[in-house]
Design a protein around this motif. Structure first.
Motif, PDB file in Angstrom:
ATOM      1  N   ILE A 249      -2.607  -8.800   2.686  1.00  0.00           N
ATOM      2  CA  ILE A 249      -2.114  -8.315   3.976  1.00  0.00           C
ATOM      3  C   ILE A 249      -0.912  -7.380   3.808  1.00  0.00           C
ATOM      4  CG2 ILE A 249      -0.760 -10.411   4.382  1.00  0.00           C
ATOM      5  CD1 ILE A 249      -1.585  -9.927   7.387  1.00  0.00           C
ATOM      6  N   ALA A 250      -0.039  -7.657   2.844  1.00  0.00           N
ATOM      7  CA  ALA A 250       1.134  -6.798   2.639  1.00  0.00           C
ATOM      8  C   ALA A 250       0.690  -5.375   2.286  1.00  0.00           C
ATOM      9  CB  ALA A 250       2.025  -7.378   1.541  1.00  0.00           C
ATOM     10  N   THR A 251      -0.345  -5.265   1.448  1.00  0.00           N
ATOM     11  CA  THR A 251      -0.877  -3.959   1.055  1.00  0.00           C
ATOM     12  C   THR A 251      -1.497  -3.251   2.257  1.00  0.00           C
ATOM     13  OG1 THR A 251      -1.420  -5.007  -1.052  1.00  0.00           O
ATOM     14  CG2 THR A 251      -2.356  -2.826  -0.658  1.00  0.00           C
TER      15      THR A 251
ATOM     16  N   LEU B 244      -0.655  -3.678   5.450  1.00  0.00           N
ATOM     17  CA  LEU B 244       0.411  -3.216   6.345  1.00  0.00           C
ATOM     18  C   LEU B 244       1.038  -1.935   5.798  1.00  0.00           C
ATOM     19  CD1 LEU B 244       2.038  -6.649   7.258  1.00  0.00           C
ATOM     20  CD2 LEU B 244       0.556  -5.236   8.693  1.00  0.00           C
ATOM     21  N   LEU B 245       1.178  -1.882   4.478  1.00  0.00           N
ATOM     22  CA  LEU B 245       1.733  -0.673   3.848  1.00  0.00           C
ATOM     23  C   LEU B 245       0.790   0.518   4.047  1.00  0.00           C
ATOM     24  CD1 LEU B 245       4.082   0.418   2.151  1.00  0.00           C
ATOM     25  CD2 LEU B 245       2.816  -0.248   0.099  1.00  0.00           C
TER      26      LEU B 245
ATOM     27  N   GLU C  83       1.197   1.690   7.579  1.00  0.00           N
ATOM     28  CA  GLU C  83       2.472   2.393   7.703  1.00  0.00           C
ATOM     29  C   GLU C  83       2.373   3.805   7.131  1.00  0.00           C
ATOM     30  OE1 GLU C  83       6.989   1.275   6.935  1.00  0.00           O
ATOM     31  OE2 GLU C  83       5.936   1.670   5.068  1.00  0.00           O
TER      32      GLU C  83
ATOM     33  N   ALA D 264      -1.141  -7.938  15.930  1.00  0.00           N
ATOM     34  CA  ALA D 264       0.284  -7.905  16.294  1.00  0.00           C
ATOM     35  C   ALA D 264       1.107  -7.280  15.169  1.00  0.00           C
ATOM     36  CB  ALA D 264       0.782  -9.324  16.591  1.00  0.00           C
ATOM     37  N   GLN D 265       0.746  -7.590  13.924  1.00  0.00           N
ATOM     38  CA  GLN D 265       1.495  -7.035  12.799  1.00  0.00           C
ATOM     39  C   GLN D 265       1.256  -5.531  12.661  1.00  0.00           C
ATOM     40  OE1 GLN D 265       0.226  -9.847   9.801  1.00  0.00           O
ATOM     41  NE2 GLN D 265       2.119 -11.007  10.006  1.00  0.00           N
TER      42      GLN D 265
ATOM     43  N   ALA E 260       0.554  -3.563  15.152  1.00  0.00           N
ATOM     44  CA  ALA E 260       1.337  -3.001  16.258  1.00  0.00           C
ATOM     45  C   ALA E 260       2.817  -2.929  15.878  1.00  0.00           C
ATOM     46  CB  ALA E 260       1.147  -3.842  17.519  1.00  0.00           C
ATOM     47  N   GLY E 261       3.294  -3.970  15.204  1.00  0.00           N
ATOM     48  CA  GLY E 261       4.686  -4.014  14.763  1.00  0.00           C
ATOM     49  C   GLY E 261       5.005  -2.878  13.797  1.00  0.00           C
ATOM     50  N   VAL E 262       4.084  -2.588  12.899  1.00  0.00           N
ATOM     51  CA  VAL E 262       4.275  -1.497  11.933  1.00  0.00           C
ATOM     52  C   VAL E 262       4.409  -0.159  12.666  1.00  0.00           C
ATOM     53  CG1 VAL E 262       3.119  -0.163  10.123  1.00  0.00           C
ATOM     54  CG2 VAL E 262       3.154  -2.653   9.995  1.00  0.00           C
TER      55      VAL E 262
END
Lengths: 179, 179
Positions: free
Chosen positions: A42-44, A46-47, A50, A83-84, A86-88
């Motif tokens: 998930i971290a990858t 989100l990156l 972004e 949601a994450q 959207a947060g990004v």
């Protein structure tokens, strides 16, 4: 006014950019989907979202960003990923000092079709007509991001005036309390 | 191995950094809470959390980041804010190429107390003892972030070996299929 609409998602994040102002014709600037692989951590992911959104912000220089407000309409796992994402998008906007607004899916649908429960075909048809395109925008699932951007162009003016009024009131209230 | 544990939240985001390795004593490096105001727009709050966490990452240079896995134990609004704060921490880690792990609250509690349903006082007491501190860590609500970091120090080795085994298996499987 140039608005970037973001329909957040981890697997597919729709981005639609529109030029316009209340009472003037709208113009499509760009529409795309930022994708990440479901098998990545998930971290990858989100990156990846972004990186995609920031490249579009830096290239297209929107004046405002409208992000779809996420509800718990699906299972918790999906909602949290959405949601994450959207947060990004909000974070990337805030880092650039861009105002961020949130609109619900029904607000966006109502803005372009007059009906908050319009189906996908109707939203796509109206987005195509309002932007005076020869055919439906592609990728097809980016139509929601465009509807969101159009919604914000039309609501933006009113919201900005309400916000100014609210802040004005708050300032006066604080002044009255001797602060 | 230096681990940063993050107990995500929009209003209070706990951050605890611990040095250690399985079988060796633990050492407290830093513990704090990144705060944002409930009256600020969410985009501004996410930016505040990012700024705080990135400053700590750049100063303390952790080798890995452990983020508490968010569940829908509360109302949807709170969960989404928590999920977004967790997303910001994961994103900051991914941007620096740091490995990110997620542990549940009960995994963290079980790691430090032996009981996945231990209460806050018990977790705090064990964190204080394991880090050989003279008193409970302050701020008090950052103890969970330290428990998470300790959990990761102890589980990290095993998880890394499992991951290596999984990747090895997958490589062999793919090789066997002639890809």
């Amino acid at each position: 006014m140039r608005v970037m609409g973001v329909d957040p998602g981890l697997t597919r994040c729709g981005v639609g950019v529109v030029d316009g102002a209340p009472g003037t014709p709208l113009r499509l600037v760009h529409v795309t989907v930022v994708r990440t692989g479901a098998d990545e951590p998930i971290a990858t992911r989100l990156l990846g979202i972004e990186t995609g959104i920031e490249a579009l912000m830096d290239e297209l220089r929107p004046d405002a960003v409208a992000v779809e407000r996420v509800f718990s309409q699906q299972n918790v796992r999906t909602v949290m990923g959405t949601a994450q994402a959207a947060g990004v998008a909000m974070l990337a906007a805030a880092r650039r000092g861009l105002p961020v607004a949130m609109h619900t899916p029904s607000e966006a649908k109502a803005a372009v079709t007059g009906n908050g429960r319009a189906d996908k075909a109707q939203v796509t048809a109206m987005v195509t007509r309002l932007l005076r395109l020869d055919g439906a925008p592609k990728p097809a699932d980016a139509a929601d991001a465009l509807a969101l951007a159009i919604c914000h162009v039309w609501r933006g003016g009113a919201q900005a005036r309400l916000e100014a009024a609210r802040l004005g009131t708050r300032t006066r209230t604080r002044g009255g309390a001797g602060q």
